[in-house]
Design a protein around this motif. Structure first.
Motif, mmCIF file in Angstrom:
data_model
loop_
_atom_site.group_PDB
_atom_site.id
_atom_site.type_symbol
_atom_site.label_atom_id
_atom_site.label_comp_id
_atom_site.label_asym_id
_atom_site.label_seq_id
_atom_site.Cartn_x
_atom_site.Cartn_y
_atom_site.Cartn_z
ATOM 1 N N PHE A 234 4.290 11.180 -6.142
ATOM 2 C CA PHE A 234 5.313 11.941 -5.452
ATOM 3 C C PHE A 234 5.558 11.398 -4.056
ATOM 4 C CE2 PHE A 234 6.900 15.236 -2.754
ATOM 5 C CZ PHE A 234 7.982 15.668 -3.478
ATOM 6 N N LEU A 235 4.493 10.951 -3.384
ATOM 7 C CA LEU A 235 4.630 10.386 -2.044
ATOM 8 C C LEU A 235 5.566 9.194 -2.072
ATOM 9 C CD1 LEU A 235 3.626 10.355 0.924
ATOM 10 C CD2 LEU A 235 1.822 8.817 0.179
ATOM 11 N N ILE A 236 5.428 8.361 -3.081
ATOM 12 C CA ILE A 236 6.296 7.202 -3.199
ATOM 13 C C ILE A 236 7.737 7.645 -3.412
ATOM 14 C CG2 ILE A 236 6.801 5.172 -4.606
ATOM 15 C CD1 ILE A 236 3.818 4.972 -5.168
ATOM 16 N N THR A 237 7.932 8.743 -4.153
ATOM 17 C CA THR A 237 9.277 9.220 -4.426
ATOM 18 C C THR A 237 9.912 9.840 -3.197
ATOM 19 O OG1 THR A 237 8.650 9.659 -6.714
ATOM 20 C CG2 THR A 237 10.645 10.725 -5.906
ATOM 21 N N LYS A 238 9.163 10.640 -2.442
ATOM 22 C CA LYS A 238 9.726 11.390 -1.337
ATOM 23 C C LYS A 238 9.863 10.557 -0.064
ATOM 24 C CE LYS A 238 11.262 14.941 0.856
ATOM 25 N NZ LYS A 238 12.604 15.431 0.571
ATOM 26 N N ALA A 239 8.817 9.884 0.349
ATOM 27 C CA ALA A 239 8.836 9.086 1.575
ATOM 28 C C ALA A 239 8.205 7.730 1.289
ATOM 29 C CB ALA A 239 8.106 9.807 2.699
ATOM 30 N N PRO A 240 8.903 6.881 0.558
ATOM 31 C CA PRO A 240 8.291 5.619 0.121
ATOM 32 C C PRO A 240 7.919 4.706 1.272
ATOM 33 C CG PRO A 240 10.653 5.608 -0.295
ATOM 34 C CD PRO A 240 10.296 7.006 0.106
ATOM 35 N N TRP A 241 8.566 4.845 2.411
ATOM 36 C CA TRP A 241 8.267 3.927 3.505
ATOM 37 C C TRP A 241 6.871 4.155 4.053
ATOM 38 C CZ3 TRP A 241 7.512 5.527 8.625
ATOM 39 C CH2 TRP A 241 7.883 6.828 8.945
ATOM 40 N N LEU A 242 6.319 5.369 3.911
ATOM 41 C CA LEU A 242 4.952 5.613 4.366
ATOM 42 C C LEU A 242 3.944 4.788 3.576
ATOM 43 C CD1 LEU A 242 4.818 9.479 4.973
ATOM 44 C CD2 LEU A 242 5.037 7.644 6.648
ATOM 45 N N VAL A 243 4.238 4.548 2.316
ATOM 46 C CA VAL A 243 3.339 3.740 1.486
ATOM 47 C C VAL A 243 3.312 2.295 1.974
ATOM 48 C CG1 VAL A 243 2.871 2.954 -0.869
ATOM 49 C CG2 VAL A 243 3.789 5.245 -0.473
ATOM 50 N N HIS A 244 4.434 1.813 2.497
ATOM 51 C CA HIS A 244 4.524 0.432 2.972
ATOM 52 C C HIS A 244 4.037 0.268 4.409
ATOM 53 C CE1 HIS A 244 7.087 -1.214 -0.371
ATOM 54 N NE2 HIS A 244 7.316 0.075 -0.528
ATOM 55 N N LEU A 245 4.010 1.355 5.171
ATOM 56 C CA LEU A 245 3.717 1.259 6.599
ATOM 57 C C LEU A 245 2.282 0.826 6.852
ATOM 58 C CD1 LEU A 245 4.834 1.707 9.460
ATOM 59 C CD2 LEU A 245 4.001 4.066 9.312
ATOM 60 N N ARG A 246 2.117 -0.215 7.683
ATOM 61 C CA ARG A 246 0.789 -0.720 8.012
ATOM 62 C C ARG A 246 0.500 -0.658 9.512
ATOM 63 N NH1 ARG A 246 0.457 0.235 3.671
ATOM 64 N NH2 ARG A 246 -0.102 -0.999 1.853
ATOM 65 N N SER A 247 1.512 -0.940 10.349
ATOM 66 C CA SER A 247 1.266 -1.025 11.787
ATOM 67 C C SER A 247 2.427 -0.404 12.558
ATOM 68 C CB SER A 247 1.085 -2.480 12.237
ATOM 69 O OG SER A 247 0.010 -3.099 11.552
ATOM 70 N N VAL A 248 2.087 0.186 13.707
ATOM 71 C CA VAL A 248 3.070 0.721 14.642
ATOM 72 C C VAL A 248 2.734 0.190 16.025
ATOM 73 C CG1 VAL A 248 3.963 2.788 15.776
ATOM 74 C CG2 VAL A 248 3.550 2.802 13.296
ATOM 75 N N PHE A 249 3.711 -0.419 16.690
ATOM 76 C CA PHE A 249 3.525 -0.940 18.039
ATOM 77 C C PHE A 249 4.319 -0.062 19.005
ATOM 78 C CE2 PHE A 249 2.564 -4.401 15.264
ATOM 79 C CZ PHE A 249 1.577 -5.140 15.906
ATOM 80 N N LEU A 250 3.625 0.492 19.994
ATOM 81 C CA LEU A 250 4.236 1.377 20.977
ATOM 82 C C LEU A 250 4.216 0.681 22.333
ATOM 83 C CD1 LEU A 250 2.463 4.689 19.879
ATOM 84 C CD2 LEU A 250 4.681 3.813 19.119
ATOM 85 N N LEU A 251 5.378 0.185 22.779
ATOM 86 C CA LEU A 251 5.479 -0.560 24.038
ATOM 87 C C LEU A 251 5.970 0.372 25.144
ATOM 88 C CD1 LEU A 251 5.621 -2.753 21.738
ATOM 89 C CD2 LEU A 251 7.036 -4.091 23.298
ATOM 90 N N GLY A 252 5.114 0.671 26.100
ATOM 91 C CA GLY A 252 5.513 1.527 27.211
ATOM 92 C C GLY A 252 6.013 2.879 26.757
ATOM 93 N N THR A 253 5.361 3.463 25.777
ATOM 94 C CA THR A 253 5.792 4.745 25.209
ATOM 95 C C THR A 253 5.098 5.907 25.915
ATOM 96 O OG1 THR A 253 6.233 3.775 23.043
ATOM 97 C CG2 THR A 253 5.833 6.140 23.102
#
Length: 404
Positions: A234-253
């Motif tokens: 279901f996770l893949i169906t509803k928010a598939p991008w979360l399954v692909h997400l590996r890294s988040v870069f926060l520059l001056g956040t």
């Protein structure tokens, strides 16, 4: 006393030349302004939207920016991206307040032929670079929900083309990435609970259909393993991008809020409390700033917080937005003041716009023991770098190249 060279111009001619150059300075200055204006004209709409974008959107003004992927200076529908390379690592860049997608690509004062993080990463790290533009005057949560929708559409449209997904956000863009992750994960949790209830109801209906029970022992409930398999599907169906997400870069956040907006909010309240005509006028003028700017005060990432009756209090409600499980967060911050300055001062001002304590996000990332399973946090400080310098610093690029 030596005589002047016959080829050397006379004092009169030198003076006349100096007067001529001085007279031409305004003309040259106007020429420079015209060239600079043409080079920066793409910033007019982003700046206007950052300042008044919520008001433009409320009256359906055509100048109100709608979140979209960008290519060649134009909005591009997801279906028109035409991504073909299979399972390619994809980096999505999200700009900050009053910015646009070009901050990741080029700059007016950059050396000729130079390129910024997006094109360089695409070439040197062999990744796919995509750029998002949005109305930075809207509430952070409104843009977060829209980014969640856009990323979902991206992965739904190109399930075979998107490999690992990496999100890079500068300043406000990092907050919108976090808000998008919140809404994606909350939607999944709600739907998973609904589906679990549905399975239990189906089990109950099956039990009721058994007219003559063969044993006094009730049937076994669904196993945890089956629920995990179902939920992951279901996770893949509803928010598939979360399954692909590996890294988040926060520059001056400003993960814990902006000291600039906190001071602006306090000043507006103080002027209003004085309750004289000039102070009331100034207070109203200050309060005309956009919802996106106001949300920066304490990094309000959830609808319910700015909708709350106490949203304008000095210490408003703030829903925790934890890191996503299985994702590595990279917090990149600048240190604008020299190391000789007092540490408290350097921490407070940070990169000039975002304090270092806020960039570190102690309320969100500070407790390693409380991080979700698989979530990790790395922090890097770049000395004598201001807020905008994080977009062009060679060491920042090398960091991105190493960890992307």
């Amino acid at each position: 006393m030596s005589e002047s060279s016959p080829n050397q111009p006379s004092r009169f001619r030198r003076a006349l030349g100096a007067v001529g150059r001085a007279a031409l300075l305004p003309v040259r200055g106007v020429g420079y302004l015209i060239r600079s204006g043409k080079a920066h004209q793409h910033f007019f709409l982003p700046v206007l939207n950052g300042a008044l974008g919520d008001q433009l959107a409320a009256r359906y003004d055509p100048r109100a920016i709608r979140m979209s992927f960008r290519r060649g200076g134009h909005d591009v529908a997801v279906a028109d991206l035409r991504l073909s390379e299979p399972h390619q690592k994809t980096v999505v860049f999200v700009h900050g307040l009053m910015g646009d997608e070009l901050i990741w690509q080029t700059g007016f004062q950059d050396p000729p032929g130079s390129r910024r993080y997006g094109p360089r990463l695409a070439e040197e790290a062999h990744v796919r670079s995509l750029y998002v533009r949005f109305n930075s005057g809207l509430h952070l949560s409104e843009n977060g929900r829209e980014l969640n929708r856009l990323l979902t559409e991206l992965v739904d449209t190109y399930p075979d083309a998107i490999g690992e997904l990496v999100l890079v956000g500068h300043s406000m863009g990092g907050l919108i990435i976090r808000s998008a992750g919140y809404y994606a994960s909350v939607d999944d949790e709600l739907k998973i609970k609904n589906e679990e209830l549905k399975v239990r109801n189906q089990k109950a209906e099956t039990d009721n259909e058994r007219s003559i029970p063969t044993t006094d022992q009730s049937p076994d409930p669904p196993s945890n393993d089956s629920f995990l398999i179902f939920n992951s599907q279901f996770l893949i169906t509803k928010a598939p991008w979360l399954v692909h997400l590996r890294s988040v870069f926060l520059l001056g956040t400003p993960n814990d809020g902006s000291w600039l907006e906190q001071n602006s909010h306090f000043t507006a309240r103080l002027l209003h409390r004085i309750n004289l005509f000039p102070t009331r006028f100034l207070s109203k003028a200050l309060n005309k700033r956009s919802n996106g700017i106001k949300d920066l005060r304490y990094a309000i990432l959830v609808d319910e917080d700015w909708q709350d009756a106490h949203a304008d209090d000095l210490t408003p409600p703030r829903t925790p937005v934890p890191p996503l499980p299985g994702v590595q967060y990279h917090i990149l911050m600048g240190a604008w003041l020299r190391a000789t300055r007092p540490s408290a001062l350097r921490e407070y001002f940070g990169d000039g716009l975002v304090g270092q304590d806020s960039a570190r996000g102690h309320n969100t990332f500070g407790n390693e023991a409380a991080l979700p399973t698989g979530a990790r946090v790395r922090t890097a400080v770049f000395s004598q770098q201001h807020h905008g310098g994080l977009l062009t610093h060679p060491e920042v690029f090398q960091y991105l190249k190493q960890w992307v």
